[in-house]
Write an enzyme that holds these catalytic residues in place. Sequence first.
Site, short mmCIF file in Angstrom:
data_model
loop_
_atom_site.label_atom_id
_atom_site.label_comp_id
_atom_site.label_asym_id
_atom_site.label_seq_id
_atom_site.Cartn_x
_atom_site.Cartn_y
_atom_site.Cartn_z
CB ALA A 72 -0.89 -0.03 1.23
N GLY A 115 0.74 -5.08 0.81
CA GLY A 115 -0.41 -5.18 -0.11
C GLY A 115 -0.02 -5.75 -1.46
CD GLU A 118 -2.35 -7.80 2.46
OE1 GLU A 118 -2.21 -6.59 2.13
OE2 GLU A 118 -2.91 -8.14 3.50
CD GLU A 138 1.40 -5.73 5.34
OE1 GLU A 138 2.27 -6.54 5.75
OE2 GLU A 138 0.64 -5.98 4.39
N1 CO8 Z 1 4.54 3.40 -0.38
C1 CO8 Z 1 4.91 4.62 -0.85
N2 CO8 Z 1 6.09 4.83 -1.47
C2 CO8 Z 1 6.91 3.78 -1.63
C3 CO8 Z 1 6.58 2.49 -1.19
C4 CO8 Z 1 5.32 2.32 -0.54
N3 CO8 Z 1 4.89 1.14 -0.10
N4 CO8 Z 1 7.60 1.67 -1.49
C5 CO8 Z 1 8.53 2.41 -2.11
N5 CO8 Z 1 8.12 3.69 -2.19
C6 CO8 Z 1 8.85 4.83 -2.76
C7 CO8 Z 1 9.96 5.30 -1.88
O1 CO8 Z 1 9.47 6.18 -0.88
C8 CO8 Z 1 10.85 6.00 -2.88
O2 CO8 Z 1 10.33 7.28 -3.14
P1 CO8 Z 1 11.37 8.53 -3.35
O3 CO8 Z 1 12.13 8.20 -4.62
O4 CO8 Z 1 10.46 9.69 -3.51
O5 CO8 Z 1 12.22 8.54 -2.15
C9 CO8 Z 1 10.69 5.15 -4.13
O6 CO8 Z 1 9.49 4.39 -3.95
C10 CO8 Z 1 11.81 4.17 -4.35
O7 CO8 Z 1 11.95 3.44 -3.15
P2 CO8 Z 1 13.37 3.17 -2.47
O8 CO8 Z 1 14.30 4.31 -2.75
O9 CO8 Z 1 13.13 2.81 -1.05
O10 CO8 Z 1 13.81 1.93 -3.35
P3 CO8 Z 1 14.66 0.66 -2.92
O11 CO8 Z 1 14.80 -0.14 -4.17
O12 CO8 Z 1 15.90 1.09 -2.19
O13 CO8 Z 1 13.75 -0.13 -1.84
C11 CO8 Z 1 11.72 -1.16 -1.05
C12 CO8 Z 1 12.55 -0.71 -2.25
C13 CO8 Z 1 12.45 -2.27 -0.27
C14 CO8 Z 1 10.44 -1.72 -1.64
C15 CO8 Z 1 11.47 0.01 -0.10
O14 CO8 Z 1 11.01 1.12 -0.85
C16 CO8 Z 1 10.44 -0.29 0.94
O15 CO8 Z 1 10.75 -0.85 1.99
N6 CO8 Z 1 9.16 0.09 0.71
C17 CO8 Z 1 8.10 -0.09 1.66
C18 CO8 Z 1 7.66 -1.53 1.73
C19 CO8 Z 1 6.54 -1.70 2.73
O16 CO8 Z 1 6.68 -1.42 3.90
N7 CO8 Z 1 5.37 -2.19 2.26
C20 CO8 Z 1 4.22 -2.39 3.07
C21 CO8 Z 1 3.38 -1.17 3.11
S1 CO8 Z 1 2.02 -1.27 4.24
C22 CO8 Z 1 0.86 -2.21 3.42
O17 CO8 Z 1 1.06 -2.72 2.34
C23 CO8 Z 1 -0.43 -2.31 4.11
C24 CO8 Z 1 -1.44 -3.20 3.42
C25 CO8 Z 1 -2.77 -2.94 3.98
C26 CO8 Z 1 -3.91 -3.31 3.08
C27 CO8 Z 1 -3.66 -3.35 1.61
C28 CO8 Z 1 -3.86 -2.05 0.94
C29 CO8 Z 1 -3.27 -2.02 -0.50
#
Ligand code: CO8
Length: 264
Positions: A72, A115, A118, A138
């Site tokens: 998400a 997500g 999921e 999450e």
């Molecule tokens: N949400 C918003 N922005 C994101 C997300 C995300 N989940 N993942 C990555 N981005 C953005 C980063 O903020 C970054 O933006 P910017 O360039 O502006 O700084 C850009 O994408 C690139 O990301 P990274 O620089 O971090 O790239 P890396 O290749 O170094 O890392 C990762 C990639 C490992 C995926 C890392 O970005 C990360 O950890 N992301 C978050 C993963 C996460 O925690 N996911 C779970 C989110 S909570 C959730 O899914 C709840 C589900 C609930 C119900 C379902 C609803 C859909």
Amino acid sequence: MTVKSNPQGDIVLLERPEPGIAIVRLNRPDVRNALNLSIRQRLAEVFHAFTDDADLRCVILTGDDKSFAAGADIADMSKVTAVEMYHRHTERLWGAISGCPVPVVAAINGYALGGGLELAMHCDITVVGRSAKLGQPEVRVGIMPGAGGTQRLVRAVGKFRAMRMCLTGEIIGAEDACEMGLISALVDDDDVMTEAMSIAGTIALMPPIAVAQIKEVILHGMDASLETALALERKALQLLFATQDKAEGMEAFLLKRKPIFTGQ
Ligand code: CO8
């Protein structure tokens, strides 16, 4: 190959590479295909439209080479209140995907997190590249899975592995995910779409009513008692004996020729 645009800036791309096969591609590469409300609404629209598409036989859902979907959209969620979350009724959006009448193959490269995992678990078959990373992280941002992560994951991998993944938020590699039973086909990264297309192409040649019945019985049966599920299976099999495709399939076998299924 046709690509259908949408007014929200092509956040979901729809391609029809071959008759009977649709590719749905998430397209927010700058944020690793994070799932904001707009992309989920668009996905639901696309999948709803599939229910009226009599020629469709299989869907491939994919992202890009860096990410299937990183979960998400955290920026979006950070501002949302509980009451807003309630009123979003996103279960209706997810329902469009889980209710897709034809099989859905998830073609996964890169991240399938939160997500995003999921979303993959809403699909029927997962084809995953060897360097993909999967997880339910999450808990690390203060919440928990909310689109089936606690439930579909436990059904796929069992209590103890699901607990570990959801409670620690650890991100696992594709080999571990495969060993757990989360993956239908583990392939080299460059081969993910080729393999997904091959599976979709095979399914597209199968008798459509039988395919639909198999999907329905497996999905409904896995949440029913064994007796009920076996009855469901028997009824579905009996129904297939009324189809022309059953007659065609068996005749073709006996005459040693290839069957031509029509969906009748
Ligand atoms: N949400 C918003 N922005 C994101 C997300 C995300 N989940 N993942 C990555 N981005 C953005 C980063 O903020 C970054 O933006 P910017 O360039 O502006 O700084 C850009 O994408 C690139 O990301 P990274 O620089 O971090 O790239 P890396 O290749 O170094 O890392 C990762 C990639 C490992 C995926 C890392 O970005 C990360 O950890 N992301 C978050 C993963 C996460 O925690 N996911 C779970 C989110 S909570 C959730 O899914 C709840 C589900 C609930 C119900 C379902 C609803 C859909």
